[in-house]
Design an enzyme around this catalytic site. Sequence first.
Site, PDB file in Angstrom:
ATOM      1  CG  ASP A  86      -1.474   7.552   0.988  1.00  0.00           C
ATOM      2  OD1 ASP A  86      -0.648   8.476   1.026  1.00  0.00           O
ATOM      3  OD2 ASP A  86      -2.235   7.350   0.016  1.00  0.00           O
ATOM      4  CG  ASP A  91      -1.795   1.145   1.398  1.00  0.00           C
ATOM      5  OD1 ASP A  91      -2.302   1.630   0.377  1.00  0.00           O
ATOM      6  OD2 ASP A  91      -2.017   1.582   2.538  1.00  0.00           O
TER       7      ASP A  91
END
Length: 190
Positions: A13, A11
């Site tokens: 963020d 991922d």
Amino acid sequence: MKILPHEIGFDLDGVIADTAATFIRLACEEHDYCSFTLADITSFRVEDCLDIPMPLVERIFTDILEDSLGTGLLPMPGAVEVMTELAAAAPVTIITARPLLQPARDWIDAHFSGKASRSINLIAMGDPDDKARYIHEHGLRYFVDDRPETCRQLAVENITPLIFSQPWNQGRQDLRSVTSWQEIRQLITL
């Protein structure tokens, strides 16, 4: 657990990009909300744990998503070094729930060398609840994310989630967690 470089995805963020620190800094510097720290963000939904109006929370996150470079978003400690090492061995896949690809691509290009950046496959899919499909499409077996709900969904889909330890995911999951990029690196066989 030993993971091959082409088997793991990430991922953006909260895992690669230190979005929470940027949110805290912008809330204080630009909106005079200075009374909280990272430890106070105990929910993925920031508005549930901080005394900041919802429209302002949305505005700050929109600013970060639309202009990651201009808002001063920085990488998590160790992320660039480990991902650069991985990118030298195999293409690296980042799957983000961000709806806009270009600001994230610009951010990656600014923080990674040209060679490493060209080895990073970035997918901005716009929906945190649909990551499993993209992870399967890219042949990944492991995925590092900071959102407990995503990690639980991945586990159901026969993807091994590694939850990146953050204050908002503490005590809310029984999944394997990683606390740093150095720990992630130790799990990968190069």
